[in-house]
Design a protein around this motif. Structure first.
Motif, short mmCIF file in Angstrom:
data_model
loop_
_atom_site.label_atom_id
_atom_site.label_comp_id
_atom_site.label_asym_id
_atom_site.label_seq_id
_atom_site.Cartn_x
_atom_site.Cartn_y
_atom_site.Cartn_z
N GLN A 154 -64.73 16.80 14.42
CA GLN A 154 -63.60 16.28 14.97
C GLN A 154 -62.67 15.25 14.15
OE1 GLN A 154 -62.26 17.24 18.05
NE2 GLN A 154 -63.97 18.53 18.42
N LEU A 155 -63.40 14.96 12.80
CA LEU A 155 -62.71 13.79 12.24
C LEU A 155 -61.40 14.17 11.78
CD1 LEU A 155 -64.84 11.62 9.58
CD2 LEU A 155 -62.40 12.47 9.29
N ILE A 156 -61.18 15.30 10.90
CA ILE A 156 -59.91 15.50 10.63
C ILE A 156 -58.63 15.56 11.67
CG2 ILE A 156 -59.82 17.98 10.62
CD1 ILE A 156 -58.51 15.83 7.66
N ILE A 157 -59.11 16.19 12.97
CA ILE A 157 -58.40 16.12 14.06
C ILE A 157 -58.05 14.78 14.47
CG2 ILE A 157 -58.33 16.87 16.51
CD1 ILE A 157 -59.98 19.17 15.90
N GLU A 158 -58.82 14.02 14.59
CA GLU A 158 -58.51 12.46 15.05
C GLU A 158 -57.61 11.73 14.00
OE1 GLU A 158 -59.55 10.99 17.66
OE2 GLU A 158 -60.54 12.92 18.53
N VAL A 159 -57.67 12.35 12.64
CA VAL A 159 -56.73 11.58 11.68
C VAL A 159 -55.44 12.18 11.99
CG1 VAL A 159 -56.06 11.48 9.16
CG2 VAL A 159 -58.48 11.26 10.00
N GLY A 160 -55.39 13.23 12.35
CA GLY A 160 -54.04 14.00 12.77
C GLY A 160 -53.34 13.29 14.01
N LYS A 161 -54.20 12.99 14.85
CA LYS A 161 -53.73 12.31 16.21
C LYS A 161 -53.19 10.86 15.86
CE LYS A 161 -56.94 14.74 19.53
NZ LYS A 161 -57.73 14.50 20.57
N SER A 162 -53.89 10.35 14.95
CA SER A 162 -53.76 8.97 14.70
C SER A 162 -52.48 8.70 13.92
CB SER A 162 -54.85 8.19 13.79
OG SER A 162 -55.12 8.76 12.72
N LEU A 163 -52.19 9.76 12.95
CA LEU A 163 -50.89 9.68 12.00
C LEU A 163 -49.74 10.11 12.57
CD1 LEU A 163 -52.60 10.53 8.61
CD2 LEU A 163 -52.10 8.11 9.32
N PHE A 164 -49.80 11.00 13.39
CA PHE A 164 -48.33 11.77 14.09
C PHE A 164 -48.48 11.69 15.61
CE2 PHE A 164 -50.22 14.09 10.14
CZ PHE A 164 -48.89 14.01 9.45
N LYS A 165 -47.42 11.13 15.90
CA LYS A 165 -47.27 10.97 17.46
C LYS A 165 -45.97 11.68 17.94
CE LYS A 165 -49.89 7.61 17.11
NZ LYS A 165 -51.14 7.86 17.45
N LYS A 166 -45.07 12.45 16.95
CA LYS A 166 -43.91 13.13 17.64
C LYS A 166 -44.22 14.68 16.92
CE LYS A 166 -40.75 9.47 17.54
NZ LYS A 166 -39.46 8.83 17.06
N HIS A 167 -44.40 14.94 15.61
CA HIS A 167 -44.63 16.24 14.89
C HIS A 167 -45.75 16.93 15.15
CE1 HIS A 167 -45.02 18.90 11.51
NE2 HIS A 167 -43.64 18.72 11.27
N PRO A 168 -45.51 18.30 15.42
CA PRO A 168 -46.64 19.08 15.89
C PRO A 168 -47.99 18.89 14.98
CG PRO A 168 -44.81 20.42 15.95
CD PRO A 168 -44.31 19.10 15.13
N TYR A 169 -47.94 18.29 14.08
CA TYR A 169 -49.18 17.98 13.17
C TYR A 169 -50.12 17.18 13.89
CZ TYR A 169 -47.07 19.80 8.81
OH TYR A 169 -46.65 20.56 7.73
N LYS A 170 -49.47 16.63 15.11
CA LYS A 170 -50.63 15.94 15.94
C LYS A 170 -51.57 16.48 16.76
CE LYS A 170 -47.16 16.01 19.54
NZ LYS A 170 -47.97 16.74 20.68
N ASP A 171 -51.56 17.83 16.53
CA ASP A 171 -52.21 18.74 17.19
C ASP A 171 -53.06 19.46 16.27
OD1 ASP A 171 -51.58 17.98 19.86
OD2 ASP A 171 -49.76 19.20 19.72
N GLY A 185 -52.62 18.26 1.89
CA GLY A 185 -51.16 18.74 1.58
C GLY A 185 -50.75 19.54 2.58
N GLN A 186 -49.67 19.15 3.31
CA GLN A 186 -48.93 19.96 4.30
C GLN A 186 -47.35 20.12 4.08
OE1 GLN A 186 -51.68 19.17 8.14
NE2 GLN A 186 -50.20 17.59 7.74
N GLU A 187 -46.69 20.93 4.88
CA GLU A 187 -45.45 21.36 4.35
C GLU A 187 -44.38 20.04 4.55
OE1 GLU A 187 -42.30 25.13 4.63
OE2 GLU A 187 -43.79 24.71 6.23
N ASP A 188 -44.47 19.56 5.76
CA ASP A 188 -43.66 18.29 6.23
C ASP A 188 -44.09 17.11 5.85
OD1 ASP A 188 -42.08 20.54 7.12
OD2 ASP A 188 -42.74 20.35 9.23
#
Length: 440
Positions: free
Chosen positions: A161-178, A318-321
Protein backbone atom coordinates in the motif's frame (compact mmCIF):
# COMPACT_ATOMS: atom_id res chain seq x y z
CA UNK A 1 48.89 8.11 -26.13
CA UNK A 2 48.11 10.97 -23.76
CA UNK A 3 45.28 10.68 -21.25
CA UNK A 4 43.23 13.38 -23.03
CA UNK A 5 43.67 11.64 -26.38
CA UNK A 6 42.59 8.34 -24.87
CA UNK A 7 39.46 9.94 -23.39
CA UNK A 8 38.65 11.51 -26.75
CA UNK A 9 39.03 8.13 -28.47
CA UNK A 10 36.69 6.44 -26.00
CA UNK A 11 34.11 9.20 -26.51
CA UNK A 12 34.35 8.78 -30.28
CA UNK A 13 33.92 5.00 -30.08
CA UNK A 14 30.96 5.40 -27.74
CA UNK A 15 29.29 7.90 -30.05
CA UNK A 16 29.90 5.63 -33.05
CA UNK A 17 28.37 2.69 -31.18
CA UNK A 18 25.30 4.72 -30.23
CA UNK A 19 24.80 5.93 -33.78
CA UNK A 20 24.84 2.31 -34.90
CA UNK A 21 21.96 1.68 -32.51
CA UNK A 22 19.66 4.15 -34.29
CA UNK A 23 16.15 2.79 -34.70
CA UNK A 24 14.60 3.38 -38.11
CA UNK A 25 10.83 3.47 -38.44
CA UNK A 26 7.99 4.63 -40.64
CA UNK A 27 4.81 6.17 -39.28
CA UNK A 28 1.51 7.27 -40.74
CA UNK A 29 -2.20 7.64 -39.92
CA UNK A 30 -5.18 5.67 -41.15
CA UNK A 31 -8.29 7.64 -42.08
CA UNK A 32 -9.95 6.60 -38.80
CA UNK A 33 -7.20 8.26 -36.77
CA UNK A 34 -5.18 5.17 -35.84
CA UNK A 35 -1.49 6.03 -35.80
CA UNK A 36 0.73 3.28 -37.21
CA UNK A 37 4.47 2.82 -36.63
CA UNK A 38 6.46 0.17 -38.51
CA UNK A 39 10.01 -0.90 -37.68
CA UNK A 40 11.87 -3.55 -39.66
CA UNK A 41 14.56 -5.60 -37.93
CA UNK A 42 15.70 -8.75 -39.72
CA UNK A 43 18.21 -9.90 -37.09
CA UNK A 44 15.76 -12.49 -35.72
CA UNK A 45 12.62 -14.16 -37.16
CA UNK A 46 10.31 -12.51 -34.63
CA UNK A 47 7.67 -9.81 -34.74
CA UNK A 48 5.93 -7.78 -32.06
CA UNK A 49 2.44 -6.44 -32.66
CA UNK A 50 1.27 -3.99 -30.05
CA UNK A 51 -1.42 -1.43 -29.41
CA UNK A 52 -1.15 1.29 -26.80
CA UNK A 53 -4.34 3.10 -25.83
CA UNK A 54 -4.24 6.55 -24.27
CA UNK A 55 -6.29 5.48 -21.27
CA UNK A 56 -5.13 4.74 -17.74
CA UNK A 57 -6.15 4.82 -14.13
CA UNK A 58 -6.64 8.58 -14.12
CA UNK A 59 -9.32 8.32 -16.82
CA UNK A 60 -12.43 7.81 -14.72
CA UNK A 61 -15.26 9.56 -12.99
CA UNK A 62 -15.67 9.72 -9.23
CA UNK A 63 -17.04 6.44 -7.95
CA UNK A 64 -15.77 4.50 -10.96
CA UNK A 65 -12.05 4.08 -10.32
CA UNK A 66 -9.93 1.26 -11.73
CA UNK A 67 -11.70 0.89 -15.06
CA UNK A 68 -8.58 0.98 -17.26
CA UNK A 69 -6.91 -1.75 -15.25
CA UNK A 70 -10.14 -3.72 -15.29
CA UNK A 71 -10.23 -3.44 -19.09
CA UNK A 72 -6.67 -4.72 -19.28
CA UNK A 73 -8.20 -8.04 -18.19
CA UNK A 74 -11.64 -7.75 -19.74
CA UNK A 75 -10.41 -7.34 -23.31
CA UNK A 76 -8.86 -10.79 -23.21
CA UNK A 77 -12.29 -12.37 -22.64
CA UNK A 78 -12.96 -12.87 -26.34
CA UNK A 79 -14.51 -11.23 -29.37
CA UNK A 80 -17.09 -11.80 -32.03
CA UNK A 81 -14.70 -14.26 -33.69
CA UNK A 82 -12.70 -15.49 -30.68
CA UNK A 83 -14.45 -17.86 -28.31
CA UNK A 84 -14.45 -16.88 -24.64
CA UNK A 85 -11.28 -18.02 -22.90
CA UNK A 86 -9.47 -18.97 -26.12
CA UNK A 87 -7.28 -15.89 -26.57
CA UNK A 88 -4.19 -17.21 -24.81
CA UNK A 89 -4.66 -20.64 -26.35
CA UNK A 90 -4.59 -19.17 -29.85
CA UNK A 91 -1.41 -17.26 -29.09
CA UNK A 92 0.49 -20.11 -27.44
CA UNK A 93 -0.54 -22.72 -30.01
CA UNK A 94 0.99 -20.51 -32.71
CA UNK A 95 4.32 -20.14 -30.94
CA UNK A 96 3.62 -16.74 -29.43
CA UNK A 97 3.52 -14.89 -26.14
CA UNK A 98 1.30 -12.02 -25.11
CA UNK A 99 0.53 -9.76 -22.21
CA UNK A 100 -0.79 -6.35 -21.21
CA UNK A 101 -0.15 -3.72 -18.57
CA UNK A 102 -1.74 -0.53 -17.35
CA UNK A 103 -0.44 2.65 -15.74
CA UNK A 104 -2.23 5.78 -14.62
CA UNK A 105 -1.80 7.13 -18.17
CA UNK A 106 -1.95 4.32 -20.76
CA UNK A 107 -2.78 0.67 -21.44
CA UNK A 108 -0.51 -1.54 -23.53
CA UNK A 109 -1.35 -4.85 -25.24
CA UNK A 110 1.20 -6.86 -27.21
CA UNK A 111 2.01 -10.19 -28.84
CA UNK A 112 5.38 -11.63 -29.85
CA UNK A 113 5.18 -14.22 -32.64
CA UNK A 114 7.44 -15.94 -35.11
CA UNK A 115 7.47 -13.48 -37.99
CA UNK A 116 5.39 -15.76 -40.21
CA UNK A 117 2.48 -15.18 -37.81
CA UNK A 118 2.40 -11.40 -38.18
CA UNK A 119 -1.04 -11.48 -39.79
CA UNK A 120 -2.39 -13.42 -36.81
CA UNK A 121 -1.10 -10.78 -34.39
CA UNK A 122 -2.75 -8.01 -36.40
CA UNK A 123 -6.03 -9.91 -36.53
CA UNK A 124 -6.01 -10.43 -32.76
CA UNK A 125 -5.49 -6.77 -31.99
CA UNK A 126 -8.08 -5.70 -34.55
CA UNK A 127 -10.56 -8.08 -32.93
CA UNK A 128 -9.85 -6.50 -29.54
CA UNK A 129 -10.47 -3.03 -30.96
CA UNK A 130 -13.33 -3.71 -33.36
CA UNK A 131 -15.77 -5.97 -31.57
CA UNK A 132 -14.80 -7.38 -28.19
CA UNK A 133 -17.50 -9.30 -26.39
CA UNK A 134 -18.46 -7.26 -23.33
CA UNK A 135 -21.22 -8.94 -21.40
CA UNK A 136 -22.23 -9.60 -17.81
CA UNK A 137 -20.45 -12.97 -17.71
CA UNK A 138 -17.14 -11.37 -18.64
CA UNK A 139 -17.63 -8.46 -16.26
CA UNK A 140 -18.41 -10.77 -13.34
CA UNK A 141 -15.46 -13.04 -14.16
CA UNK A 142 -12.90 -10.27 -14.43
CA UNK A 143 -14.18 -8.48 -11.33
CA UNK A 144 -13.13 -11.57 -9.36
CA UNK A 145 -9.77 -11.70 -11.16
CA UNK A 146 -9.04 -8.07 -10.27
CA UNK A 147 -10.11 -8.59 -6.65
CA UNK A 148 -7.71 -11.51 -6.32
CA UNK A 149 -4.91 -9.47 -7.88
CA UNK A 150 -5.59 -6.66 -5.42
CA UNK A 151 -5.43 -9.08 -2.51
CA UNK A 152 -2.15 -10.61 -3.70
CA UNK A 153 -0.35 -7.50 -4.95
CA UNK A 154 -1.60 -4.82 -2.58
CA UNK A 155 -3.68 -5.91 0.41
CA UNK A 156 -1.60 -8.92 1.52
CA UNK A 157 1.81 -7.95 0.15
CA UNK A 158 4.37 -6.28 2.42
CA UNK A 159 4.59 -2.57 1.59
CA UNK A 160 1.90 -3.13 -1.04
CA UNK A 161 0.00 0.00 0.00
CA UNK A 162 3.01 2.29 0.20
CA UNK A 163 2.86 3.84 -3.27
CA UNK A 164 -0.91 4.20 -2.89
CA UNK A 165 -0.42 6.16 0.33
CA UNK A 166 2.11 8.40 -1.41
CA UNK A 167 -0.44 9.19 -4.12
CA UNK A 168 -3.08 10.01 -1.53
CA UNK A 169 -0.71 12.32 0.30
CA UNK A 170 0.55 14.26 -2.74
CA UNK A 171 -2.72 14.68 -4.65
CA UNK A 172 -5.96 16.09 -3.33
CA UNK A 173 -7.77 16.99 -6.57
CA UNK A 174 -6.18 15.18 -9.51
CA UNK A 175 -7.22 11.56 -10.20
CA UNK A 176 -3.67 10.45 -9.33
CA UNK A 177 -4.93 10.56 -5.75
CA UNK A 178 -6.60 7.19 -6.35
CA UNK A 179 -4.80 3.89 -7.04
CA UNK A 180 -4.44 2.63 -10.59
CA UNK A 181 -6.14 -0.64 -9.64
CA UNK A 182 -9.06 1.33 -8.21
CA UNK A 183 -11.32 0.64 -5.28
CA UNK A 184 -13.22 -2.62 -5.28
CA UNK A 185 -16.43 -0.93 -4.18
CA UNK A 186 -16.33 1.07 -7.42
CA UNK A 187 -15.95 -2.04 -9.59
CA UNK A 188 -18.72 -3.76 -7.65
CA UNK A 189 -21.00 -0.78 -8.25
CA UNK A 190 -20.25 -0.60 -11.98
CA UNK A 191 -23.06 -1.60 -14.31
CA UNK A 192 -22.73 -3.28 -17.67
CA UNK A 193 -23.77 0.00 -19.28
CA UNK A 194 -20.89 1.77 -17.49
CA UNK A 195 -18.42 -0.75 -18.88
CA UNK A 196 -19.78 -0.63 -22.44
CA UNK A 197 -19.68 3.18 -22.41
CA UNK A 198 -16.08 3.19 -21.19
CA UNK A 199 -15.04 0.90 -24.02
CA UNK A 200 -16.79 3.05 -26.62
CA UNK A 201 -15.08 6.18 -25.32
CA UNK A 202 -11.47 5.10 -24.98
CA UNK A 203 -10.76 1.92 -26.97
CA UNK A 204 -11.06 3.50 -30.37
CA UNK A 205 -8.50 3.90 -33.17
CA UNK A 206 -8.06 7.64 -32.79
CA UNK A 207 -7.06 7.12 -29.15
CA UNK A 208 -4.43 4.50 -29.92
CA UNK A 209 -1.16 3.70 -31.68
CA UNK A 210 -0.37 0.42 -33.44
CA UNK A 211 3.28 -0.64 -33.56
CA UNK A 212 4.60 -3.51 -35.67
CA UNK A 213 8.28 -4.22 -35.06
CA UNK A 214 10.49 -7.07 -36.19
CA UNK A 215 11.29 -9.10 -39.28
CA UNK A 216 8.55 -7.70 -41.53
CA UNK A 217 7.92 -6.84 -45.14
CA UNK A 218 6.84 -3.19 -44.99
CA UNK A 219 4.56 -3.09 -48.09
CA UNK A 220 2.78 -6.31 -47.11
CA UNK A 221 2.42 -5.15 -43.51
CA UNK A 222 0.77 -1.93 -44.68
CA UNK A 223 -1.76 -3.94 -46.69
CA UNK A 224 -2.63 -6.09 -43.68
CA UNK A 225 -2.85 -3.07 -41.38
CA UNK A 226 -5.33 -1.40 -43.72
CA UNK A 227 -7.32 -4.62 -44.17
CA UNK A 228 -7.67 -5.32 -40.44
CA UNK A 229 -7.85 -1.82 -38.96
CA UNK A 230 -8.91 0.51 -41.76
CA UNK A 231 -12.66 -0.01 -41.39
CA UNK A 232 -12.83 0.29 -37.60
CA UNK A 233 -14.99 3.34 -36.86
CA UNK A 234 -13.39 6.45 -35.43
CA UNK A 235 -14.55 7.36 -31.94
CA UNK A 236 -15.39 10.72 -30.46
CA UNK A 237 -12.33 12.80 -29.62
CA UNK A 238 -11.21 12.21 -26.03
CA UNK A 239 -10.93 15.42 -24.03
CA UNK A 240 -9.31 15.71 -20.63
CA UNK A 241 -9.59 18.57 -18.19
CA UNK A 242 -8.34 17.33 -14.85
CA UNK A 243 -8.16 19.71 -11.89
CA UNK A 244 -4.82 21.34 -11.09
CA UNK A 245 -3.21 20.77 -7.73
CA UNK A 246 -2.41 23.65 -5.43
CA UNK A 247 1.33 23.99 -4.73
CA UNK A 248 2.62 22.28 -1.60
CA UNK A 249 4.00 25.10 0.54
CA UNK A 250 4.06 23.52 4.00
CA UNK A 251 5.50 20.22 5.17
CA UNK A 252 2.95 17.63 6.31
CA UNK A 253 3.40 14.30 8.03
CA UNK A 254 1.12 11.31 8.09
CA UNK A 255 1.13 7.88 9.65
CA UNK A 256 -0.27 4.80 7.97
CA UNK A 257 -0.23 1.14 8.97
CA UNK A 258 0.42 -2.12 7.16
CA UNK A 259 -0.44 -5.45 8.84
CA UNK A 260 1.97 -7.29 6.53
CA UNK A 261 5.23 -5.70 7.67
CA UNK A 262 7.52 -5.92 10.69
CA UNK A 263 10.01 -3.23 9.71
CA UNK A 264 8.64 0.30 9.22
CA UNK A 265 9.47 2.48 6.24
CA UNK A 266 10.04 6.22 6.38
CA UNK A 267 9.32 8.15 3.21
CA UNK A 268 9.99 11.70 2.08
CA UNK A 269 7.80 12.48 -0.94
CA UNK A 270 7.62 15.44 -3.31
CA UNK A 271 5.24 16.34 -6.12
CA UNK A 272 7.18 16.85 -9.36
CA UNK A 273 6.37 17.78 -12.99
CA UNK A 274 5.03 15.42 -15.63
CA UNK A 275 7.49 13.28 -17.56
CA UNK A 276 7.44 15.44 -20.70
CA UNK A 277 9.11 18.31 -18.83
CA UNK A 278 12.88 18.64 -19.04
CA UNK A 279 13.05 18.80 -15.24
CA UNK A 280 11.73 15.23 -15.10
CA UNK A 281 14.84 14.02 -16.92
CA UNK A 282 17.01 15.82 -14.39
CA UNK A 283 15.08 14.19 -11.54
CA UNK A 284 15.79 10.79 -13.10
CA UNK A 285 19.49 11.58 -12.91
CA UNK A 286 19.21 12.71 -9.29
CA UNK A 287 17.52 9.47 -8.25
CA UNK A 288 20.32 7.49 -9.94
CA UNK A 289 22.92 9.64 -8.20
CA UNK A 290 21.33 9.13 -4.79
CA UNK A 291 20.47 5.46 -4.81
CA UNK A 292 21.42 3.44 -7.89
CA UNK A 293 23.87 0.79 -6.76
CA UNK A 294 25.98 0.17 -3.68
CA UNK A 295 28.29 3.08 -4.45
CA UNK A 296 25.41 5.58 -4.54
CA UNK A 297 25.31 8.31 -1.91
CA UNK A 298 22.39 7.10 0.20
CA UNK A 299 23.32 3.41 0.11
CA UNK A 300 27.00 3.89 0.92
CA UNK A 301 26.26 6.27 3.76
CA UNK A 302 23.20 4.76 5.46
CA UNK A 303 23.60 1.04 4.69
CA UNK A 304 27.36 0.46 4.39
CA UNK A 305 29.07 3.08 6.51
CA UNK A 306 26.61 4.05 9.24
CA UNK A 307 24.57 0.84 9.22
CA UNK A 308 21.36 2.71 9.96
CA UNK A 309 19.20 1.24 7.19
CA UNK A 310 18.63 -2.21 5.79
CA UNK A 311 17.35 -0.61 2.60
CA UNK A 312 17.31 2.91 1.19
CA UNK A 313 16.32 4.35 -2.16
CA UNK A 314 15.21 7.32 -4.23
CA UNK A 315 13.15 7.15 -7.39
CA UNK A 316 11.18 9.40 -9.67
CA UNK A 317 7.71 8.05 -10.54
CA UNK A 318 7.07 9.50 -13.97
CA UNK A 319 3.48 10.29 -14.90
CA UNK A 320 1.87 12.38 -17.62
CA UNK A 321 0.48 15.28 -15.60
CA UNK A 322 2.48 15.20 -12.37
CA UNK A 323 5.28 13.01 -11.09
CA UNK A 324 6.08 11.71 -7.62
CA UNK A 325 9.57 11.68 -6.14
CA UNK A 326 10.22 9.35 -3.22
CA UNK A 327 13.17 8.92 -0.88
CA UNK A 328 12.75 6.11 1.64
CA UNK A 329 14.60 4.04 4.20
CA UNK A 330 13.94 0.94 6.34
CA UNK A 331 15.75 1.05 9.71
CA UNK A 332 18.25 -1.37 11.20
CA UNK A 333 17.62 -2.33 14.81
CA UNK A 334 16.72 0.59 17.06
CA UNK A 335 17.43 3.31 14.52
CA UNK A 336 14.59 5.80 14.77
CA UNK A 337 12.53 7.27 12.00
CA UNK A 338 13.73 10.74 12.97
CA UNK A 339 17.33 9.65 12.43
CA UNK A 340 16.59 8.20 9.01
CA UNK A 341 14.67 11.27 7.90
CA UNK A 342 17.48 13.55 9.07
CA UNK A 343 20.12 11.49 7.27
CA UNK A 344 18.11 11.39 4.03
CA UNK A 345 17.48 15.13 4.22
CA UNK A 346 21.20 15.74 4.70
CA UNK A 347 21.99 14.05 1.36
CA UNK A 348 19.08 15.76 -0.39
CA UNK A 349 20.26 19.12 0.96
CA UNK A 350 23.73 18.53 -0.47
CA UNK A 351 22.26 18.11 -3.95
CA UNK A 352 20.25 21.32 -3.44
CA UNK A 353 23.17 23.39 -2.26
CA UNK A 354 26.33 21.90 -3.80
CA UNK A 355 27.46 20.83 -7.24
CA UNK A 356 28.01 17.11 -7.58
CA UNK A 357 31.59 16.23 -8.51
CA UNK A 358 32.72 16.00 -12.11
CA UNK A 359 33.54 12.34 -11.53
CA UNK A 360 30.02 11.59 -10.24
CA UNK A 361 28.54 13.52 -13.15
CA UNK A 362 30.50 11.44 -15.65
CA UNK A 363 29.40 8.24 -13.90
CA UNK A 364 25.79 9.35 -14.30
CA UNK A 365 26.25 10.03 -17.99
CA UNK A 366 27.84 6.60 -18.46
CA UNK A 367 24.92 4.88 -16.74
CA UNK A 368 22.36 6.65 -18.89
CA UNK A 369 24.35 5.85 -22.04
CA UNK A 370 24.25 2.16 -21.12
CA UNK A 371 20.57 2.28 -20.24
CA UNK A 372 19.80 3.93 -23.57
CA UNK A 373 21.59 1.22 -25.53
CA UNK A 374 20.00 -1.59 -23.53
CA UNK A 375 16.48 -0.21 -23.94
CA UNK A 376 16.77 -0.71 -27.70
CA UNK A 377 18.35 -4.15 -27.53
CA UNK A 378 15.17 -6.16 -28.21
CA UNK A 379 12.35 -5.84 -30.72
CA UNK A 380 9.77 -5.96 -27.93
CA UNK A 381 11.54 -3.14 -26.09
CA UNK A 382 11.72 -1.07 -29.26
CA UNK A 383 8.00 -1.57 -29.92
CA UNK A 384 7.16 -0.38 -26.41
CA UNK A 385 9.41 2.68 -26.71
CA UNK A 386 8.00 3.67 -30.09
CA UNK A 387 4.43 3.44 -28.82
CA UNK A 388 5.14 5.32 -25.60
CA UNK A 389 7.16 8.07 -27.23
CA UNK A 390 4.45 8.79 -29.79
CA UNK A 391 1.39 8.47 -27.56
CA UNK A 392 2.61 10.08 -24.36
CA UNK A 393 5.51 12.30 -25.40
CA UNK A 394 4.31 13.32 -28.85
CA UNK A 395 7.68 12.54 -30.44
CA UNK A 396 8.33 9.06 -31.81
CA UNK A 397 11.96 9.88 -32.58
CA UNK A 398 12.75 10.23 -28.87
CA UNK A 399 13.81 6.61 -29.20
CA UNK A 400 16.91 7.92 -30.96
CA UNK A 401 17.48 11.34 -29.45
CA UNK A 402 16.37 11.09 -25.81
CA UNK A 403 19.94 10.35 -24.76
CA UNK A 404 20.90 13.83 -26.00
CA UNK A 405 18.66 15.33 -23.32
CA UNK A 406 20.55 13.46 -20.59
CA UNK A 407 23.91 14.33 -22.14
CA UNK A 408 23.02 18.01 -22.03
CA UNK A 409 22.19 18.04 -18.29
CA UNK A 410 24.93 19.86 -16.41
CA UNK A 411 25.96 19.71 -12.79
CA UNK A 412 24.56 23.22 -12.36
CA UNK A 413 21.18 22.14 -13.71
CA UNK A 414 21.07 19.18 -11.32
CA UNK A 415 21.57 21.54 -8.38
CA UNK A 416 19.00 24.00 -9.74
CA UNK A 417 16.28 21.37 -10.20
CA UNK A 418 16.95 19.81 -6.78
CA UNK A 419 16.58 23.22 -5.17
CA UNK A 420 13.39 23.86 -7.12
CA UNK A 421 11.51 20.73 -5.98
CA UNK A 422 13.19 19.39 -2.83
CA UNK A 423 12.71 22.19 -0.32
CA UNK A 424 11.56 20.94 3.12
CA UNK A 425 8.33 22.97 2.96
CA UNK A 426 7.37 21.14 -0.27
CA UNK A 427 7.51 17.63 1.14
CA UNK A 428 5.26 15.06 2.73
CA UNK A 429 6.74 12.69 5.29
CA UNK A 430 5.07 9.31 5.61
CA UNK A 431 5.63 7.00 8.58
CA UNK A 432 4.67 3.62 7.12
CA UNK A 433 4.34 1.47 10.22
CA UNK A 434 3.54 -2.12 11.23
CA UNK A 435 -0.09 -2.59 12.19
CA UNK A 436 0.74 -3.47 15.80
CA UNK A 437 2.30 -0.03 16.24
CA UNK A 438 -1.18 1.45 15.87
CA UNK A 439 -2.25 -0.11 19.16
CA UNK A 440 0.78 1.16 21.13
Amino acid sequence: MTKSAFVALIALLTATHLVSQEVTFEEYDLSNGLHVILHNDDTAPLVTTSVMYHVGGKDRTEGRTGFAHFFEHLLFEGSKNIERGKWFEIVSSNGGQNNANTTQDRTYYYEVFPSNNLELGLWLESERMLHPVIDQIGVDTQQEVVKEEKRLSYDNRPYGQLIIEVGKSLFKKHPYKDPNIGYMKDLDAATLNDVVAYNAKYYVPNNAVLVVAGNIDIPQTKKWVKAYFGDIPRGEAVTRNYPKEDPITQESRIQTYDPNIQIPAYVIAYRTPGFRERDAYVLDMISTYLSDGQSSKLYKKMVDDQKQAVQVGAFNVGQEDYGMYLVYALPVGETTGETLIAEMEEEIAKVRTELITERDHQKLLNKFENSFVNSNSSVAGIANSLARNYLLYGDTDLINKEIEIYRSISREEIQEVADKYFKPNQRVIIDYLPKEAQAN
